[in-house]
Structure formats: structure tokens, C-alpha cells
Write a protein that holds these residues in place. Structure first.
Motif, mmCIF file in Angstrom:
data_model
loop_
_atom_site.group_PDB
_atom_site.id
_atom_site.type_symbol
_atom_site.label_atom_id
_atom_site.label_comp_id
_atom_site.label_asym_id
_atom_site.label_seq_id
_atom_site.Cartn_x
_atom_site.Cartn_y
_atom_site.Cartn_z
ATOM 1 N N LEU A 82 -32.411 -11.211 40.963
ATOM 2 C CA LEU A 82 -31.991 -12.344 40.685
ATOM 3 C C LEU A 82 -30.591 -12.810 41.462
ATOM 4 C CD1 LEU A 82 -32.850 -13.133 36.806
ATOM 5 C CD2 LEU A 82 -33.634 -14.512 38.855
ATOM 6 N N ALA A 83 -29.842 -11.568 41.359
ATOM 7 C CA ALA A 83 -28.558 -11.911 42.242
ATOM 8 C C ALA A 83 -28.591 -11.825 43.583
ATOM 9 C CB ALA A 83 -27.667 -10.815 41.695
ATOM 10 N N ILE A 84 -29.488 -11.142 44.156
ATOM 11 C CA ILE A 84 -29.720 -11.323 45.595
ATOM 12 C C ILE A 84 -30.399 -12.662 45.841
ATOM 13 C CG2 ILE A 84 -31.421 -10.473 47.261
ATOM 14 C CD1 ILE A 84 -31.124 -7.536 46.046
ATOM 15 N N THR A 113 -22.665 -12.768 42.717
ATOM 16 C CA THR A 113 -22.109 -11.471 42.175
ATOM 17 C C THR A 113 -22.821 -11.160 41.220
ATOM 18 O OG1 THR A 113 -20.495 -12.364 41.074
ATOM 19 C CG2 THR A 113 -19.709 -11.689 43.175
ATOM 20 N N ARG A 114 -23.124 -9.908 40.759
ATOM 21 C CA ARG A 114 -23.671 -9.326 39.551
ATOM 22 C C ARG A 114 -22.896 -9.980 38.211
ATOM 23 N NH1 ARG A 114 -24.268 -3.329 41.952
ATOM 24 N NH2 ARG A 114 -22.153 -4.020 42.542
ATOM 25 N N SER A 115 -21.519 -10.020 38.265
ATOM 26 C CA SER A 115 -20.824 -10.496 37.289
ATOM 27 C C SER A 115 -21.028 -11.958 36.968
ATOM 28 C CB SER A 115 -19.133 -10.111 37.756
ATOM 29 O OG SER A 115 -18.447 -10.933 36.820
ATOM 30 N N ARG A 116 -21.106 -12.652 38.266
ATOM 31 C CA ARG A 116 -21.385 -14.034 37.790
ATOM 32 C C ARG A 116 -22.947 -14.220 37.568
ATOM 33 N NH1 ARG A 116 -21.422 -19.226 42.155
ATOM 34 N NH2 ARG A 116 -21.543 -20.772 40.520
ATOM 35 N N LEU A 117 -23.836 -13.419 37.801
ATOM 36 C CA LEU A 117 -25.168 -13.602 37.188
ATOM 37 C C LEU A 117 -25.137 -13.051 35.798
ATOM 38 C CD1 LEU A 117 -28.203 -13.857 37.544
ATOM 39 C CD2 LEU A 117 -28.254 -11.374 38.127
ATOM 40 N N SER A 118 -24.441 -12.085 35.282
ATOM 41 C CA SER A 118 -24.627 -11.662 33.980
ATOM 42 C C SER A 118 -23.896 -12.762 33.240
ATOM 43 C CB SER A 118 -23.564 -10.603 33.982
ATOM 44 O OG SER A 118 -23.817 -9.963 32.710
ATOM 45 N N HIS A 119 -22.874 -13.480 33.611
ATOM 46 C CA HIS A 119 -22.235 -14.529 32.645
ATOM 47 C C HIS A 119 -23.433 -15.869 32.598
ATOM 48 C CE1 HIS A 119 -19.506 -17.305 31.083
ATOM 49 N NE2 HIS A 119 -19.617 -18.191 32.133
ATOM 50 N N ALA A 120 -24.102 -16.033 33.676
ATOM 51 C CA ALA A 120 -24.933 -17.139 33.563
ATOM 52 C C ALA A 120 -26.164 -16.678 32.664
ATOM 53 C CB ALA A 120 -25.387 -17.291 34.972
#
Length: 171
Positions: A72-74, A79-86
Motif C-alpha cells: 500500500l505504501a509503495i 512513507t510508512r509512517s504516513r500510511l500507518s497514520h492513515a
């Protein structure tokens, strides 16, 4: 800036020509306004920013409506951090849930819930119309083809295949 205002040196930057500056500024203005247009439409109609909509779309198109977080991040180019937050926000809304990845104990999958799929189905028509009105209705079929080629070339240049590349999803 142009070279006349910067003086001469042996390591002179390759300053943009007036035409390149015009195109660059037009690109920045258009992409900033376009992203804002899509965000406002999705916030108004579905209560979510454009990035969340994109994640829901990716999950809806995945087998069994689930994808690994790294994939999903790719695909989202974040960033992985932004994805995790979303994903945390989408989980809070009940639109996505996380589950452990059976093939990798450290990995996680994001799964689109039935509620999230219904939200996406309701949001999609308005979003598609916003994209169509802001972009495709303004271009000829030849311009659409050219824009697609240009954007693909730019993306390929910004996403090198070597392992040392500094790409958002690797951060």
C-alpha cells in the motif's frame, strides 16, 4: 532566476529558461489546485481526504480486499509512517481493519471492511466526476495521451530501480 542575475562561475547551475519557468509554475499551480479540488470534493461528499480515498480504492481492487501494508505504501507513494497514520484513521472509522500477515510474522495486511466498501461505492461517482471535470473534459484525446506519456516518463525518472533510492515508502 536566470543566469544574468546570478553571476558567472565554473559550476553554474543549469537555470531554467523563461519557457521552462513558465511551464514549471503552471505545473505547480495546476497540481496544487487539482489536489485541493479533489480533497475538498471528497471531504464534502465522503468525509475523507484524497489520500484515504486512494487507499480504499487500492484495497477494493486487491484480492479479498486486502493488501500488505508495504505494498500500500509503495502504490500510494507515501512513507510508512504516513500510511500507518492513515490506516489508523480508517480503522477508527470502521472502514479498514489490520490483520497479521500469515506468510510474514512481522508484516500486516490492511483489509477493506464491508462498511469501507460501501463508503467507497458512495464516494466514487462524485470523485470520478470531479476528476473528469477538472482534467479530462478540458483535454483533447491527443492531449490525454501525451499527458499520460509525460507523467509516466517523469514517474520513471523519479522512481529509480536501484536499491539505494530514497523513495517515500523506504523511509
Amino acid at each position: 532566476m536566470n543566469t544574468a542575475s546570478m553571476g558567472d562561475s565554473e559550476s553554474e547551475p543549469r537555470w531554467l529558461t523563461e519557457e521552462e519557468q513558465r511551464v514549471w509554475r503552471s505545473y505547480l499551480h495546476a497540481t496544487t489546485l487539482f489536489e485541493d479540488h479533489l480533497d475538498r470534493q471528497l471531504q464534502r461528499d465522503a468525509g475523507m481526504p484524497h489520500i484515504y480515498y486512494g487507499l480504499l480504492v487500492q484495497l477494493s481492487q486487491a484480492p479479498r480486499r486486502r493488501r500488505r501494508m508495504t505494498e500500500l505504501a509503495i502504490d500510494a507513494k507515501i512513507t510508512r509512517s504516513r500510511l500507518s497514520h492513515a490506516i489508523a484513521r480508517l480503522e477508527k472509522n470502521g472502514w479498514v481493519r489490520r490483520e497479521d500477515c500469515p506468510s510474514d510474522r512481522r508484516g500486516q495486511n490492511a483489509v477493506l471492511t464491508d462498511e469501507g466498501f460501501e463508503v467507497l461505492k458512495r464516494a466514487a461517482p462524485g470523485h470520478v466526476e470531479a476528476v473528469r471535470q477538472a482534467m479530462f473534459d478540458r483535454l483533447t484525446s491527443e492531449q490525454v495521451r501525451q499527458l499520460g506519456e509525460i507523467m509516466q516518463l517523469m514517474a520513471e525518472g523519479l522512481q529509480p530501480q536501484d536499491t539505494g533510492a530514497d523513495l517515500p515508502w523506504l523511509r
